[in-house]
Each structure stands twice: as C-alpha cells, then as structure tokens.
Design a protein around this motif. Structure first.
Motif, PDB file in Angstrom:
ATOM      1  N   ALA A 287       0.838  -1.209   0.000  1.00  0.00           N
ATOM      2  CA  ALA A 287       0.000   0.000   0.000  1.00  0.00           C
ATOM      3  C   ALA A 287       0.871   1.257   0.000  1.00  0.00           C
ATOM      4  O   ALA A 287       0.632   2.207  -0.763  1.00  0.00           O
ATOM      5  N   GLU A 288       1.882   1.240   0.845  1.00  0.00           N
ATOM      6  CA  GLU A 288       2.774   2.400   0.946  1.00  0.00           C
ATOM      7  C   GLU A 288       3.434   2.695  -0.388  1.00  0.00           C
ATOM      8  O   GLU A 288       3.463   3.838  -0.858  1.00  0.00           O
ATOM      9  N   ARG A 289       3.980   1.677  -1.043  1.00  0.00           N
ATOM     10  CA  ARG A 289       4.700   1.872  -2.309  1.00  0.00           C
ATOM     11  C   ARG A 289       3.745   2.387  -3.401  1.00  0.00           C
ATOM     12  O   ARG A 289       4.052   3.309  -4.141  1.00  0.00           O
ATOM     13  N   VAL A 290       2.609   1.746  -3.512  1.00  0.00           N
ATOM     14  CA  VAL A 290       1.694   2.093  -4.604  1.00  0.00           C
ATOM     15  C   VAL A 290       1.153   3.519  -4.412  1.00  0.00           C
ATOM     16  O   VAL A 290       1.036   4.279  -5.371  1.00  0.00           O
ATOM     17  N   ALA A 291       0.900   3.903  -3.170  1.00  0.00           N
ATOM     18  CA  ALA A 291       0.402   5.264  -2.923  1.00  0.00           C
ATOM     19  C   ALA A 291       1.538   6.287  -2.992  1.00  0.00           C
ATOM     20  O   ALA A 291       1.450   7.271  -3.733  1.00  0.00           O
ATOM     21  N   ASN A 292       2.620   6.045  -2.261  1.00  0.00           N
ATOM     22  CA  ASN A 292       3.679   7.065  -2.187  1.00  0.00           C
ATOM     23  C   ASN A 292       4.522   7.142  -3.449  1.00  0.00           C
ATOM     24  O   ASN A 292       4.969   8.215  -3.833  1.00  0.00           O
ATOM     25  N   ASP A 293       4.775   6.022  -4.079  1.00  0.00           N
ATOM     26  CA  ASP A 293       5.670   6.031  -5.235  1.00  0.00           C
ATOM     27  C   ASP A 293       4.916   6.299  -6.536  1.00  0.00           C
ATOM     28  O   ASP A 293       5.455   6.930  -7.436  1.00  0.00           O
ATOM     29  N   LEU A 294       3.689   5.805  -6.619  1.00  0.00           N
ATOM     30  CA  LEU A 294       2.962   5.928  -7.890  1.00  0.00           C
ATOM     31  C   LEU A 294       1.786   6.894  -7.831  1.00  0.00           C
ATOM     32  O   LEU A 294       1.176   7.195  -8.859  1.00  0.00           O
ATOM     33  N   GLY A 295       1.449   7.341  -6.623  1.00  0.00           N
ATOM     34  CA  GLY A 295       0.312   8.261  -6.494  1.00  0.00           C
ATOM     35  C   GLY A 295      -1.027   7.614  -6.794  1.00  0.00           C
ATOM     36  O   GLY A 295      -1.968   8.283  -7.231  1.00  0.00           O
ATOM     37  N   LYS A 296      -1.116   6.308  -6.589  1.00  0.00           N
ATOM     38  CA  LYS A 296      -2.384   5.603  -6.851  1.00  0.00           C
ATOM     39  C   LYS A 296      -3.202   5.477  -5.563  1.00  0.00           C
ATOM     40  O   LYS A 296      -2.638   5.477  -4.454  1.00  0.00           O
ATOM     41  N   ARG A 297      -4.508   5.296  -5.723  1.00  0.00           N
ATOM     42  CA  ARG A 297      -5.403   5.183  -4.571  1.00  0.00           C
ATOM     43  C   ARG A 297      -5.508   3.722  -4.118  1.00  0.00           C
ATOM     44  O   ARG A 297      -5.804   2.838  -4.930  1.00  0.00           O
ATOM     45  N   VAL A 298      -5.291   3.533  -2.838  1.00  0.00           N
ATOM     46  CA  VAL A 298      -5.305   2.169  -2.300  1.00  0.00           C
ATOM     47  C   VAL A 298      -6.357   2.062  -1.202  1.00  0.00           C
ATOM     48  O   VAL A 298      -6.438   2.928  -0.331  1.00  0.00           O
ATOM     49  N   VAL A 299      -7.148   1.019  -1.272  1.00  0.00           N
ATOM     50  CA  VAL A 299      -8.066   0.721  -0.161  1.00  0.00           C
ATOM     51  C   VAL A 299      -7.585  -0.557   0.511  1.00  0.00           C
ATOM     52  O   VAL A 299      -7.360  -1.568  -0.155  1.00  0.00           O
ATOM     53  N   ILE A 300      -7.389  -0.468   1.815  1.00  0.00           N
ATOM     54  CA  ILE A 300      -6.981  -1.658   2.582  1.00  0.00           C
ATOM     55  C   ILE A 300      -8.210  -2.185   3.317  1.00  0.00           C
ATOM     56  O   ILE A 300      -8.872  -1.438   4.038  1.00  0.00           O
ATOM     57  N   VAL A 301      -8.486  -3.462   3.112  1.00  0.00           N
ATOM     58  CA  VAL A 301      -9.622  -4.098   3.784  1.00  0.00           C
ATOM     59  C   VAL A 301      -9.053  -4.956   4.919  1.00  0.00           C
ATOM     60  O   VAL A 301      -8.277  -5.879   4.673  1.00  0.00           O
ATOM     61  N   GLU A 302      -9.399  -4.613   6.133  1.00  0.00           N
ATOM     62  CA  GLU A 302      -8.810  -5.293   7.304  1.00  0.00           C
ATOM     63  C   GLU A 302      -9.912  -5.816   8.207  1.00  0.00           C
ATOM     64  O   GLU A 302     -10.762  -5.066   8.656  1.00  0.00           O
ATOM     65  N   ARG A 303      -9.856  -7.096   8.491  1.00  0.00           N
ATOM     66  CA  ARG A 303     -10.879  -7.750   9.314  1.00  0.00           C
ATOM     67  C   ARG A 303     -10.825  -7.293  10.778  1.00  0.00           C
ATOM     68  O   ARG A 303     -11.846  -7.140  11.439  1.00  0.00           O
ATOM     69  N   ARG A 304      -9.599  -7.073  11.261  1.00  0.00           N
ATOM     70  CA  ARG A 304      -9.454  -6.693  12.671  1.00  0.00           C
ATOM     71  C   ARG A 304      -9.783  -5.211  12.883  1.00  0.00           C
ATOM     72  O   ARG A 304      -9.986  -4.472  11.926  1.00  0.00           O
ATOM     73  N   SER A 305      -9.739  -4.803  14.164  1.00  0.00           N
ATOM     74  CA  SER A 305     -10.040  -3.401  14.475  1.00  0.00           C
ATOM     75  C   SER A 305      -8.798  -2.524  14.359  1.00  0.00           C
ATOM     76  O   SER A 305      -8.842  -1.332  14.621  1.00  0.00           O
ATOM     77  N   HIS A 306      -7.671  -3.093  13.997  1.00  0.00           N
ATOM     78  CA  HIS A 306      -6.429  -2.318  13.888  1.00  0.00           C
ATOM     79  C   HIS A 306      -5.606  -2.855  12.725  1.00  0.00           C
ATOM     80  O   HIS A 306      -5.824  -3.983  12.272  1.00  0.00           O
ATOM     81  N   ILE A 307      -4.651  -2.034  12.287  1.00  0.00           N
ATOM     82  CA  ILE A 307      -3.734  -2.478  11.215  1.00  0.00           C
ATOM     83  C   ILE A 307      -2.544  -3.225  11.822  1.00  0.00           C
ATOM     84  O   ILE A 307      -2.460  -3.381  13.034  1.00  0.00           O
ATOM     85  N   GLY A 308      -1.624  -3.658  10.958  1.00  0.00           N
ATOM     86  CA  GLY A 308      -0.329  -4.145  11.445  1.00  0.00           C
ATOM     87  C   GLY A 308      -0.214  -5.651  11.581  1.00  0.00           C
ATOM     88  O   GLY A 308       0.865  -6.146  11.934  1.00  0.00           O
ATOM     89  N   GLY A 309      -1.321  -6.372  11.351  1.00  0.00           N
ATOM     90  CA  GLY A 309      -1.241  -7.828  11.485  1.00  0.00           C
ATOM     91  C   GLY A 309      -0.751  -8.215  12.869  1.00  0.00           C
ATOM     92  O   GLY A 309      -1.044  -7.539  13.862  1.00  0.00           O
ATOM     93  N   ASN A 310       0.039  -9.263  12.914  1.00  0.00           N
ATOM     94  CA  ASN A 310       0.494  -9.762  14.214  1.00  0.00           C
ATOM     95  C   ASN A 310       1.649  -8.953  14.797  1.00  0.00           C
ATOM     96  O   ASN A 310       2.118  -9.251  15.891  1.00  0.00           O
ATOM     97  N   ALA A 311       2.111  -7.944  14.082  1.00  0.00           N
ATOM     98  CA  ALA A 311       3.185  -7.115  14.639  1.00  0.00           C
ATOM     99  C   ALA A 311       2.630  -5.977  15.517  1.00  0.00           C
ATOM    100  O   ALA A 311       3.387  -5.234  16.133  1.00  0.00           O
ATOM    101  N   TRP A 312       1.318  -5.879  15.580  1.00  0.00           N
ATOM    102  CA  TRP A 312       0.691  -4.756  16.289  1.00  0.00           C
ATOM    103  C   TRP A 312       1.062  -4.756  17.779  1.00  0.00           C
ATOM    104  O   TRP A 312       1.148  -5.796  18.410  1.00  0.00           O
ATOM    105  N   SER A 313       1.284  -3.564  18.312  1.00  0.00           N
ATOM    106  CA  SER A 313       1.549  -3.462  19.749  1.00  0.00           C
ATOM    107  C   SER A 313       0.710  -2.338  20.338  1.00  0.00           C
ATOM    108  O   SER A 313       0.262  -1.438  19.616  1.00  0.00           O
ATOM    109  N   GLU A 314       0.512  -2.395  21.623  1.00  0.00           N
ATOM    110  CA  GLU A 314      -0.306  -1.402  22.327  1.00  0.00           C
ATOM    111  C   GLU A 314       0.292  -1.159  23.699  1.00  0.00           C
ATOM    112  O   GLU A 314       1.028  -1.996  24.213  1.00  0.00           O
ATOM    113  N   THR A 315      -0.135  -0.060  24.315  1.00  0.00           N
ATOM    114  CA  THR A 315       0.324   0.219  25.672  1.00  0.00           C
ATOM    115  C   THR A 315      -0.612  -0.458  26.668  1.00  0.00           C
ATOM    116  O   THR A 315      -1.821  -0.257  26.617  1.00  0.00           O
TER     117      THR A 315
END
Ligand code: UDP
Length: 388
Positions: A18-46
């Motif tokens: 998503a980052e590359r396609v939006a930042n490098d090419l200026g294209k519109r990206v929609v991310i569909v995420e089942r969870r309530s947050h991004i980041g997959g299993n790398a997500w962290s919280e306080t």
C-alpha cells in the motif's frame, strides 16, 4: 469504486504494498482489514496499568541483513539498539539459547574449548551417518547431537507444534544458529532493533497518506460492502494477504496452522519478574512454551519500577476461527498447497502474499522484502506500462 488497488490484510506485506503504490505511484489504495487495527500480528499497544508496550500477538523482534529492507523500514521509524537474547529452563536450571559454547559447557558441566565441543557434538550426532538430515529430528541431532536435542528441542517442539518432529521440516530448526563461541545473540543478522516509539507508531506512519484508506472491521468475504471479494476481483487489482485456503473456500481442504494463546498477567508486587525478555520452558511439566516480559524489550524507557507485565505463551492447532500463526507444513499440507498455488495462478488480477497468503513462515523482514519485490516486478510495471 475509489481504488486503483485493493489490499486485503494490513500486515507488513500489505502495508508495504500500500505504501509503495500510494507514495511512489500516487495511486489510490483501499486496505480491507478484518481486525479493528492495522499491522497484522506485529501490532503493539500500551498496557494501561503499567504503561508498558505489549506485543498483542506474541513478541516481534526486528532483524535483517537485507540493506534494502533496512533502508526502507528506517524511513518510517528509527530503531533502538536492542539485541535479542533468550534463555531456557530445563530441569530447573537456566541455560542460554540458542545452543552455544556456554550452553554446551553448562549442560555437560565441562570447560570444552570450541574444537573439543565440536568433536563431542560430532560424536553425539554419529547415529545419522552421512545421511542428509531430512526432517526436524535429524536436523536437530545433526546440529547439536542427541543429548542436547532431547533436552532443548524435543519437548519444546512437542509443546509448540504438537506434531511428530519426524513430520516437521528441517527448516524450522535451521532458524536457530548453533555457535561454538560464547556469543548468545539470538539472531545472526547485521541489523537488529525495536522501533523506537513502538510497532503501533511505525506501522501507522507507513500508511500516512491521504491516498490510502483503511477499512477496519471489514471482512473481504462479506458481500455487504463495496470492497468484498465478489465485487472487486476482476474489476481492480487485488493483493490478498489472508489465508490462501480461505480465499478458495477450502476446496482443497484446510491447510494446518498453529495458533498461540497468550495469558497476560500484570504483576504489581515486582518490577522484574524474570530478569530477561524471553524465557523458554524446555520441559513438558510446564504447559506453556515461553514467558515474555515486555519491559525488557525497552531498557531505555522509563517504565515503572514496581510493576511489570508478562505473557505466558501456549501453542495449539488452529481451528478455522482462530488466528493462524505458524504454517505446520506437513507433506499433506504441501500437497494441498500445490493445488492452491495452481488455483491462485489462474485467479485474475489477484496477487497472493505474506505469511498467510503464501503459507510460508516469513519473518517481518522477509514479508517486507517479498512485498518490495512484488511491487517492483509486478505492480509498478502494471501501473506504469499497463502490463498484466
Ligand atoms: N526451538 C526449540 N527450543 C527452543 C527454541 C526453539 O526446540 O528453546 C525450536 C522450535 O521448534 C521452534 C524453532 O526452534 O519452533 C524455531 O524457533 P524460533 O525461536 O525461531 O521460533 P519463533 O520465535 O518464530 O516462535
């Protein structure tokens, strides 16, 4: 539809695309995420009581030897100087992991020099003869000899994988180095560290671009919204990072995964539970595989001195509704995967990526490297030249 690309899943593969396609090419990206947050299993919280950063889906340690990946991730975050060290408890005694000269000498109550230790391990792996190790057991024995294999790998692996080790691939044990020095760093990579202001901040910054829209709590397979599978596939390019068997409605059967259960405990009677970030438990009398103590991942931070937070990690087979973590990769799985790959190859305009989409045990840096490669070899040419 307001998208040039739909990305399903926002783990490191999906975010990088998503980052590359939006930042490098200026294209519109929609991310569909089942969870309530991004980041997959790398997500962290306080964690609110202690203020300590907790990795919600098991501890994630960033390491890579890939210059390109290291340069890329440093655009979004700086990294601390954290170096991962792991200890393991066997029969009530703590040993350093991965197996190194310290582990060997402590285990045999000896003072072997490197050559002597190598000769001993060679002797203790002789039962294999000249045979090329073809599974987890043979690879484990070839690396450290039978006594150390049985002490440190056999039961830990039985707890973690609950699969006959003869049926596990040799590659799982090859993840760990074996060293004939006292170096007990867990990883061999050139670069290592943790994101200075946390995984959550890093991952959020990756997609800080108005061209990127994230739809959280949105299931790609739920037909009631505009970006569902039935509406987007064939209309707009899709990068799918969910489980590959799920995409094809399990027609070839379920691929097997392990999931983990993390039991969180906030301790308010001590500021240091175990003196280190990860303690493995090598024996079967302890039901969990390891305990993570999160304050030790960030010694540079000013965390409270009288409280700490730990996760006990339990491992089990994943059912369909569980979070898949580790592909088990038995022969049966590989046969099914080959069929899913054939199906994937004939799916129009869908790229399968990430740990779940490819059924590969990818570390974070590998998921990023693979996404950068997909971007450069498939997506950029597609958008620039109209290539399929
Ligand atoms: N392993 C083991 N004993 C240990 C640590 C690891 O037997 O104390 C084996 C186990 O099978 C595990 C594999 O080595 O799945 C890879 O370990 P790693 O730490 O890379 O696993 P992860 O952190 O990804 O769960």
């Amino acid at each position: 539809m307001d998208a040039d690309l739909v990305v399903v899943g926002s783990g490191l593969f999906g975010l990088t695309i998503a980052e590359r396609v939006a930042n490098d090419l200026g294209k519109r990206v929609v991310i569909v995420e089942r969870r309530s947050h991004i980041g997959g299993n790398a997500w962290s919280e306080t964690e609110p009581i202690t203020g300590i950063e907790v990795h919600r889906y098991g501890a994630h340690l960033f390491h890579t030897s890939n210059e390109k990946v290291w340069d890329y991730v440093n655009r979004f975050t700086s990294f601390t100087g954290y170096q991962h060290h792991v200890y393991t408890t066997h029969k009530g005694v703590v040993f350093p992991m991965p197996v190194n000269l310290g582990t060997i000498n402590q285990f045999f109550s000896a003072a072997y020099r490197p050559d002597q230790a190598k000769a001993l391990i060679k002797e203790q792996s002789q039962e294999l003869g000249n045979k090329e190790p073809s599974n987890f057991v043979e690879k484990g024995i070839s690396l450290v000899g039978r006594p150390l294999y049985e002490a440190f790998f056999m039961n830990y692996t039985a707890k973690q994988w609950q699969t006959e080790p003869e049926n596990l691939p040799a590659s799982i044990v090859s993840r760990l180095p074996v060293r004939y020095t006292y170096n007990n760093r867990y990883f061999n990579d050139t670069y290592e560290g943790l994101p200075t202001d946390g995984y959550g901040a890093w991952l959020t910054r990756m997609i800080d671009n108005p061209l990127i829209t994230v739809l959280t709590e949105t299931d790609f397979f739920d037909d009631s919204h505009e970006y569902s599978k039935s509406k987007v596939v064939g209309t707009v390019p899709v990068v799918y990072t969910g489980p590959v068997d799920r995409y094809f409605d399990y027609v070839e059967g379920d691929l097997s995964w392990r999931t983990i259960d993390l039991e969180e405990e906030v301790l308010t009677d001590t500021g240091d539970f175990q003196g280190t970030s990860v303690m493995n438990y090598a024996d079967l009398d302890v039901p969990f595989t390891r305990i993570h103590e999160f304050r030790h991942f960030h010694p540079e931070r000013h965390y409270p001195t009288d409280k700490t937070v730990i996760h006990r990690e339990y491992s089990r087979f994943a059912k369909r509704d569980d979070e898949p973590y580790y592909p088990i990769n038995t022969d049966d799985d590989r046969a099914k995967l080959a069929k899913y790959r054939e199906l994937a190859a004939s799916e129009p305009e869908v790229i399968f990526g990430g740990r779940l989409g490819t059924y590969k045990y990818l570390d974070m840096h590998m998921a990023i490297a693979s996404a950068l490669m997909t971007y450069e070899t498939v997506l950029r040419p597609h958008f620039n030249d109209g290539d399929p």
